[in-house]
Design a protein around this motif. Structure first.
Motif, PDB file in Angstrom:
ATOM      1  N   HIS A   7       0.898  -0.694  -0.097  1.00 15.16           N
ATOM      2  CA  HIS A   7      -0.279   0.181  -0.167  1.00 15.16           C
ATOM      3  C   HIS A   7       1.136   1.320   0.373  1.00 15.16           C
ATOM      4  O   HIS A   7       2.076   1.118   0.396  1.00 15.16           O
ATOM      5  CB  HIS A   7      -0.608   0.292   1.365  1.00 15.16           C
TER       6      HIS A   7
ATOM      7  N   CYS B 159      -3.959   6.193   0.146  1.00 14.34           N
ATOM      8  CA  CYS B 159      -2.933   5.030  -0.538  1.00 14.34           C
ATOM      9  C   CYS B 159      -2.998   6.132  -2.052  1.00 14.34           C
ATOM     10  O   CYS B 159      -3.415   5.844  -2.184  1.00 14.34           O
ATOM     11  CB  CYS B 159      -3.594   4.192  -0.606  1.00 14.34           C
TER      12      CYS B 159
ATOM     13  N   GLU C 262      -0.665   3.466  -4.044  1.00 11.95           N
ATOM     14  CA  GLU C 262      -0.455   2.530  -4.001  1.00 11.95           C
ATOM     15  C   GLU C 262      -0.896   1.540  -5.210  1.00 11.95           C
ATOM     16  O   GLU C 262      -2.104   1.276  -3.637  1.00 11.95           O
ATOM     17  CB  GLU C 262       1.269   1.645  -3.670  1.00 11.95           C
ATOM     18  N   TYR C 263      -1.412   1.623  -6.329  1.00 14.47           N
ATOM     19  CA  TYR C 263      -2.989   0.603  -6.264  1.00 14.47           C
ATOM     20  C   TYR C 263      -2.971  -0.294  -6.023  1.00 14.47           C
ATOM     21  O   TYR C 263      -1.856  -1.163  -5.777  1.00 14.47           O
ATOM     22  CB  TYR C 263      -3.360   0.469  -8.324  1.00 14.47           C
ATOM     23  N   CYS C 264      -3.981  -0.654  -4.822  1.00 14.17           N
ATOM     24  CA  CYS C 264      -3.938  -2.372  -4.528  1.00 14.17           C
ATOM     25  C   CYS C 264      -5.194  -3.333  -4.314  1.00 14.17           C
ATOM     26  O   CYS C 264      -5.414  -3.978  -3.373  1.00 14.17           O
ATOM     27  CB  CYS C 264      -3.661  -2.009  -2.575  1.00 14.17           C
TER      28      CYS C 264
ATOM     29  N   MET D 112      -8.976   4.372  -0.148  1.00 18.55           N
ATOM     30  CA  MET D 112      -8.586   4.147   1.430  1.00 18.55           C
ATOM     31  C   MET D 112      -7.889   5.229   1.909  1.00 18.55           C
ATOM     32  O   MET D 112      -6.491   5.892   0.770  1.00 18.55           O
ATOM     33  CB  MET D 112      -7.521   2.546   0.909  1.00 18.55           C
TER      34      MET D 112
HETATM   35 CU1  CUA Z   1      -3.861   0.913  -0.319  1.00 13.03          CU
HETATM   36 CU2  CUA Z   1      -4.159   1.936  -2.313  1.00 13.03          CU
END
Ligand code: CUA
Length: 151
Positions: free
Chosen positions: A98, A133, A135-137, A144
Protein backbone atom coordinates in the motif's frame (compact mmCIF):
# COMPACT_ATOMS: atom_id res chain seq x y z
CA UNK A 1 50.42 14.59 -9.11
CA UNK A 2 46.82 15.64 -8.53
CA UNK A 3 45.72 12.73 -10.69
CA UNK A 4 47.58 10.34 -8.43
CA UNK A 5 45.87 11.72 -5.37
CA UNK A 6 42.47 11.39 -7.04
CA UNK A 7 43.25 7.89 -8.23
CA UNK A 8 44.27 6.97 -4.71
CA UNK A 9 41.12 8.57 -3.35
CA UNK A 10 39.06 6.62 -5.88
CA UNK A 11 40.69 3.35 -4.87
CA UNK A 12 40.09 4.04 -1.20
CA UNK A 13 36.43 4.87 -1.87
CA UNK A 14 36.02 1.70 -3.90
CA UNK A 15 37.57 -0.34 -1.10
CA UNK A 16 35.28 1.31 1.47
CA UNK A 17 32.30 0.63 -0.77
CA UNK A 18 33.11 -3.03 -1.22
CA UNK A 19 33.67 -3.34 2.50
CA UNK A 20 30.26 -1.81 3.25
CA UNK A 21 28.55 -4.09 0.73
CA UNK A 22 30.37 -7.10 2.11
CA UNK A 23 29.59 -6.26 5.72
CA UNK A 24 25.91 -5.51 5.04
CA UNK A 25 25.50 -8.68 3.00
CA UNK A 26 27.08 -10.64 5.82
CA UNK A 27 24.93 -8.88 8.42
CA UNK A 28 21.65 -9.35 6.54
CA UNK A 29 22.49 -12.97 5.82
CA UNK A 30 22.78 -13.54 9.53
CA UNK A 31 19.75 -11.60 10.64
CA UNK A 32 17.10 -13.62 12.40
CA UNK A 33 13.53 -13.16 11.12
CA UNK A 34 12.71 -11.36 14.38
CA UNK A 35 14.70 -8.33 13.23
CA UNK A 36 13.09 -5.10 14.43
CA UNK A 37 11.93 -3.99 11.00
CA UNK A 38 10.56 -7.36 9.86
CA UNK A 39 7.16 -8.73 10.68
CA UNK A 40 5.15 -11.77 9.63
CA UNK A 41 2.23 -10.28 7.65
CA UNK A 42 -0.05 -13.14 8.70
CA UNK A 43 0.67 -12.48 12.37
CA UNK A 44 0.17 -8.69 12.46
CA UNK A 45 -2.71 -8.88 14.97
CA UNK A 46 -0.55 -10.91 17.34
CA UNK A 47 2.65 -8.89 16.92
CA UNK A 48 3.53 -5.95 19.12
CA UNK A 49 2.89 -3.06 18.73
CA UNK A 50 0.45 -3.85 15.90
CA UNK A 51 -1.74 -5.97 18.18
CA UNK A 52 -2.97 -2.60 19.48
CA UNK A 53 -2.92 -0.14 16.59
CA UNK A 54 -3.63 3.45 17.46
CA UNK A 55 -2.24 6.78 18.47
CA UNK A 56 -0.14 6.86 21.61
CA UNK A 57 0.89 10.08 23.29
CA UNK A 58 4.53 9.96 24.36
CA UNK A 59 4.60 13.53 25.70
CA UNK A 60 3.14 16.94 24.83
CA UNK A 61 5.02 17.19 21.55
CA UNK A 62 5.45 13.57 20.62
CA UNK A 63 3.12 10.83 19.51
CA UNK A 64 3.52 7.37 18.14
CA UNK A 65 1.00 6.25 15.52
CA UNK A 66 0.90 2.48 15.14
CA UNK A 67 -1.00 1.79 11.94
CA UNK A 68 -2.12 -1.22 9.95
CA UNK A 69 -2.88 -1.10 6.23
CA UNK A 70 -5.21 -3.63 4.74
CA UNK A 71 -7.22 -3.51 1.55
CA UNK A 72 -8.97 -1.14 1.75
CA UNK A 73 -8.48 0.71 4.97
CA UNK A 74 -6.04 2.12 7.46
CA UNK A 75 -6.39 1.43 11.17
CA UNK A 76 -6.86 3.62 13.16
CA UNK A 77 -9.33 5.74 11.26
CA UNK A 78 -9.23 9.14 12.89
CA UNK A 79 -6.48 10.69 14.96
CA UNK A 80 -6.25 14.01 16.75
CA UNK A 81 -2.97 15.60 17.74
CA UNK A 82 -1.70 18.93 18.99
CA UNK A 83 -0.25 21.52 16.65
CA UNK A 84 3.53 21.43 16.57
CA UNK A 85 3.70 17.81 17.65
CA UNK A 86 5.89 15.22 16.00
CA UNK A 87 4.35 11.90 15.09
CA UNK A 88 6.37 8.77 14.69
CA UNK A 89 4.45 6.62 12.21
CA UNK A 90 4.93 2.86 12.30
CA UNK A 91 3.01 1.23 9.49
CA UNK A 92 2.71 -2.31 8.27
CA UNK A 93 0.50 -4.14 5.81
CA UNK A 94 -1.52 -7.30 6.30
CA UNK A 95 -1.78 -8.07 2.61
CA UNK A 96 -0.34 -6.23 -0.37
CA UNK A 97 1.83 -3.17 -0.92
CA UNK A 98 0.00 0.00 0.00
CA UNK A 99 0.98 3.64 -0.11
CA UNK A 100 1.10 6.13 2.72
CA UNK A 101 0.87 9.71 1.63
CA UNK A 102 -0.07 12.62 3.85
CA UNK A 103 -1.72 15.12 1.57
CA UNK A 104 -0.31 18.68 1.77
CA UNK A 105 3.01 17.39 3.14
CA UNK A 106 6.10 15.77 1.66
CA UNK A 107 5.32 12.52 3.48
CA UNK A 108 5.08 9.67 1.04
CA UNK A 109 6.19 6.10 1.64
CA UNK A 110 5.45 2.60 0.56
CA UNK A 111 3.93 0.16 3.03
CA UNK A 112 5.41 -3.21 2.28
CA UNK A 113 3.98 -6.38 3.85
CA UNK A 114 6.56 -8.11 5.99
CA UNK A 115 8.15 -4.83 6.97
CA UNK A 116 7.62 -2.15 9.56
CA UNK A 117 7.76 1.07 7.59
CA UNK A 118 8.40 4.16 9.63
CA UNK A 119 8.86 7.87 9.38
CA UNK A 120 8.48 10.95 11.49
CA UNK A 121 6.63 14.13 10.71
CA UNK A 122 6.11 17.36 12.62
CA UNK A 123 2.74 19.01 12.07
CA UNK A 124 3.46 22.73 12.25
CA UNK A 125 0.05 23.84 10.96
CA UNK A 126 -3.39 23.14 12.31
CA UNK A 127 -5.96 21.57 10.05
CA UNK A 128 -7.26 18.31 8.71
CA UNK A 129 -4.72 16.09 7.04
CA UNK A 130 -5.81 13.30 4.78
CA UNK A 131 -3.70 10.17 4.62
CA UNK A 132 -4.22 8.29 1.39
CA UNK A 133 -3.02 5.10 -0.19
CA UNK A 134 -1.17 5.95 -3.37
CA UNK A 135 -0.21 2.45 -4.50
CA UNK A 136 -2.85 0.62 -6.49
CA UNK A 137 -4.04 -2.18 -4.21
CA UNK A 138 -7.31 -3.32 -5.71
CA UNK A 139 -10.79 -2.27 -6.72
CA UNK A 140 -11.41 0.04 -3.74
CA UNK A 141 -7.92 1.50 -3.69
CA UNK A 142 -9.28 5.02 -4.19
CA UNK A 143 -11.41 4.65 -1.04
CA UNK A 144 -8.46 3.85 1.19
CA UNK A 145 -7.73 6.76 3.50
CA UNK A 146 -7.66 8.00 7.06
CA UNK A 147 -7.39 11.37 8.76
CA UNK A 148 -5.32 13.32 11.23
CA UNK A 149 -6.79 16.39 12.82
CA UNK A 150 -4.18 18.85 14.06
CA UNK A 151 -5.58 21.27 16.63
CU1 CUA B 1 -4.19 0.53 -0.41
CU2 CUA B 1 -4.22 1.48 -2.59
Amino acid sequence: RLEKIWLGFGCVMLAVFLLIIGVSAFASGNQPPSDATLIDPTQVDQTKPFDKPGLKKIDDNKYEAVMVSQAFQFTPQDMVIKKGATVDFLVTSKDVVHGFEIVKTNVNMMVVPGHINSLEYTFEKAGDYLIVCNEYCGTAHHMMSTKIKVV
